[in-house]
Design a protein around this motif. Structure first.
Motif, PDB file in Angstrom:
ATOM      1  N   SER A 159     -10.502  13.252  16.155  1.00 53.30           N
ATOM      2  CA  SER A 159     -11.031  12.664  17.387  1.00 53.30           C
ATOM      3  C   SER A 159     -10.287  11.366  17.691  1.00 53.30           C
ATOM      4  N   ASP A 160     -10.582  10.782  18.862  1.00 52.84           N
ATOM      5  CA  ASP A 160      -9.960   9.505  19.205  1.00 52.84           C
ATOM      6  C   ASP A 160     -10.297   8.436  18.171  1.00 52.84           C
ATOM      7  N   ALA A 161     -11.561   8.420  17.729  1.00 49.33           N
ATOM      8  CA  ALA A 161     -11.994   7.412  16.750  1.00 49.33           C
ATOM      9  C   ALA A 161     -11.281   7.608  15.412  1.00 49.33           C
ATOM     10  N   GLN A 162     -11.073   8.847  15.009  1.00 55.23           N
ATOM     11  CA  GLN A 162     -10.411   9.120  13.735  1.00 55.23           C
ATOM     12  C   GLN A 162      -8.926   8.749  13.795  1.00 55.23           C
ATOM     13  N   THR A 197      -8.199   0.785  18.870  1.00 52.06           N
ATOM     14  CA  THR A 197      -9.484   1.323  19.316  1.00 52.06           C
ATOM     15  C   THR A 197      -9.329   2.771  19.777  1.00 52.06           C
ATOM     16  N   ALA A 198     -10.476   3.436  19.900  1.00 54.57           N
ATOM     17  CA  ALA A 198     -10.471   4.818  20.400  1.00 54.57           C
ATOM     18  C   ALA A 198      -9.944   4.861  21.826  1.00 54.57           C
ATOM     19  N   ALA A 199     -10.181   3.785  22.579  1.00 50.09           N
ATOM     20  CA  ALA A 199      -9.679   3.722  23.956  1.00 50.09           C
ATOM     21  C   ALA A 199      -8.149   3.719  23.985  1.00 50.09           C
ATOM     22  N   ASN A 200      -7.545   3.085  22.995  1.00 55.23           N
ATOM     23  CA  ASN A 200      -6.072   3.108  22.899  1.00 55.23           C
ATOM     24  C   ASN A 200      -5.558   4.543  22.716  1.00 55.23           C
ATOM     25  N   VAL A 201      -6.267   5.284  21.883  1.00 53.09           N
ATOM     26  CA  VAL A 201      -5.875   6.676  21.633  1.00 53.09           C
ATOM     27  C   VAL A 201      -6.065   7.513  22.892  1.00 53.09           C
ATOM     28  N   ALA A 202      -7.173   7.287  23.597  1.00 59.48           N
ATOM     29  CA  ALA A 202      -7.459   8.054  24.814  1.00 59.48           C
ATOM     30  C   ALA A 202      -6.365   7.871  25.857  1.00 59.48           C
ATOM     31  N   ALA A 208      -7.662   6.532  15.715  1.00 56.72           N
ATOM     32  CA  ALA A 208      -7.646   5.063  15.744  1.00 56.72           C
ATOM     33  C   ALA A 208      -7.799   4.504  14.338  1.00 56.72           C
ATOM     34  N   ALA A 209      -8.683   5.126  13.541  1.00 56.07           N
ATOM     35  CA  ALA A 209      -8.949   4.638  12.185  1.00 56.07           C
ATOM     36  C   ALA A 209      -7.731   4.788  11.283  1.00 56.07           C
ATOM     37  N   VAL A 210      -7.082   5.957  11.306  1.00 49.19           N
ATOM     38  CA  VAL A 210      -5.919   6.155  10.447  1.00 49.19           C
ATOM     39  C   VAL A 210      -4.739   5.323  10.942  1.00 49.19           C
ATOM     40  N   THR A 211      -4.648   5.121  12.246  1.00 46.73           N
ATOM     41  CA  THR A 211      -3.595   4.257  12.791  1.00 46.73           C
ATOM     42  C   THR A 211      -3.804   2.818  12.334  1.00 46.73           C
ATOM     43  N   GLN A 212      -5.062   2.363  12.353  1.00 47.75           N
ATOM     44  CA  GLN A 212      -5.367   1.001  11.917  1.00 47.75           C
ATOM     45  C   GLN A 212      -4.989   0.805  10.450  1.00 47.75           C
ATOM     46  N   TYR A 213      -5.259   1.843   9.638  1.00 43.43           N
ATOM     47  CA  TYR A 213      -4.932   1.748   8.211  1.00 43.43           C
ATOM     48  C   TYR A 213      -3.427   1.612   8.010  1.00 43.43           C
ATOM     49  N   VAL A 214      -2.644   2.444   8.697  1.00 45.25           N
ATOM     50  CA  VAL A 214      -1.184   2.389   8.555  1.00 45.25           C
ATOM     51  C   VAL A 214      -0.653   1.068   9.114  1.00 45.25           C
ATOM     52  N   TYR A 258       0.853   1.903  19.342  1.00 46.13           N
ATOM     53  CA  TYR A 258       0.997   3.044  20.239  1.00 46.13           C
ATOM     54  C   TYR A 258       2.034   4.043  19.716  1.00 46.13           C
ATOM     55  N   TYR A 259       3.018   3.540  18.987  1.00 44.42           N
ATOM     56  CA  TYR A 259       3.988   4.441  18.367  1.00 44.42           C
ATOM     57  C   TYR A 259       3.287   5.316  17.320  1.00 44.42           C
ATOM     58  N   ILE A 260       2.453   4.688  16.499  1.00 42.12           N
ATOM     59  CA  ILE A 260       1.735   5.449  15.457  1.00 42.12           C
ATOM     60  C   ILE A 260       0.811   6.478  16.107  1.00 42.12           C
ATOM     61  N   ILE A 261       0.073   6.045  17.124  1.00 38.38           N
ATOM     62  CA  ILE A 261      -0.854   6.945  17.807  1.00 38.38           C
ATOM     63  C   ILE A 261      -0.103   8.143  18.381  1.00 38.38           C
ATOM     64  N   SER A 262       1.024   7.882  19.019  1.00 41.87           N
ATOM     65  CA  SER A 262       1.801   8.964  19.632  1.00 41.87           C
ATOM     66  C   SER A 262       2.263   9.982  18.595  1.00 41.87           C
ATOM     67  N   VAL A 263       2.722   9.497  17.437  1.00 41.29           N
ATOM     68  CA  VAL A 263       3.194  10.406  16.388  1.00 41.29           C
ATOM     69  C   VAL A 263       2.033  11.216  15.828  1.00 41.29           C
ATOM     70  N   VAL A 264       0.886  10.588  15.604  1.00 40.47           N
ATOM     71  CA  VAL A 264      -0.269  11.303  15.059  1.00 40.47           C
ATOM     72  C   VAL A 264      -0.767  12.350  16.060  1.00 40.47           C
ATOM     73  N   VAL A 265      -0.785  12.009  17.337  1.00 42.59           N
ATOM     74  CA  VAL A 265      -1.282  12.935  18.364  1.00 42.59           C
ATOM     75  C   VAL A 265      -0.318  14.104  18.566  1.00 42.59           C
ATOM     76  N   ASN A 266       0.964  13.815  18.647  1.00 36.48           N
ATOM     77  CA  ASN A 266       1.945  14.825  19.036  1.00 36.48           C
ATOM     78  C   ASN A 266       2.751  15.415  17.890  1.00 36.48           C
TER      79      ASN A 266
END
Length: 217
Positions: A175-178, A198-203, A180-186, A154-162
């Protein structure tokens, strides 16, 4: 021979100087002697020549303005024949970059792929390096590999989104899926953590008010 008294000598001198100044003053303001007229602002304005716009432009007083009033009143006209400019779809160099970033010449914004490594290579590796070890020079780009902060997806997602400090926001580009994908890689490939992103985590963290184009916003 009698000596002139000092007081009388002083008075005579003062009267002589006063008379000289008075005569001089009269001659300065004598209407018949215009050559001695003291110049005034009114006199200068009365004798000033008509302002020459073109001469002023020629002398550089107007900088880069070279249009006459008649030209400014004329209907606007294109100075470039737009039909001679090649279309973006015909630009071979542009096509090369569109292929690399999987973009579209039809105006689509953002990325197309959902491959986490490709998204990282195209959008993150330029600063954090391809191996995720970061860089330091004119700026500081923190390492993403072997970084305990990356354990929280969730930290990675937050930084990528904001975005964060100098890092831009990808809110409008992925997108949410994208994300999620780059977050999973990191999270997993660069750090060996095992959570599933998952994309739901990003949403859950996405919002309706994306940050501005300035990373500080």
């Amino acid at each position: 021979m009698d000596m002139i008294k000092p007081n009388l000598l002083v008075m005579a001198t003062i009267l002589t100087i006063g008379a000289t100044v008075a005569l001089s003053g009269c001659s300065r303001y004598n209407k018949d002697q215009t050559a001695h007229t003291v110049p005034t602002l009114a006199n200068l304005q009365a004798t000033q020549n008509v302002f020459d716009d073109q001469a002023s432009r020629n002398n550089g007083a107007w900088g880069a303005v070279y249009m006459t009033k008649e030209e400014l009143r004329a209907p606007p006209a294109n100075i470039v024949n737009i039909s001679l400019i090649p279309k973006m779809t015909q630009d071979a160099k542009l096509q090369k970059w569109l292929t690399k970033f999987e973009g579209s010449s039809e105006g689509k914004k953002g990325f197309i792929t959902t491959n986490g490594k490709k998204l990282y290579d195209d959008s993150c590796a330029g600063c954090h390096m391809q191996d995720g070890k970061g860089a330091q020079g004119a700026g500081y780009y923190p390492p993403l590999a072997n970084n305990s902060k990356m354990e929280s997806k969730y930290y990675i997602i937050s930084v990528v989104v904001n975005g964060l400090r100098g890092m831009p926001s990808f809110h409008s580009m992925m997108s949410d899926a994208q994300i999620a994908a780059v977050t999973q890689y990191v999270h997993s490939d660069l750090n060996h953590f095992t959570d599933i992103v998952t994309a739901a985590n990003v949403a859950q963290l996405r919002h309706d008010f994306p940050p501005g184009s300035d990373p500080s916003e």
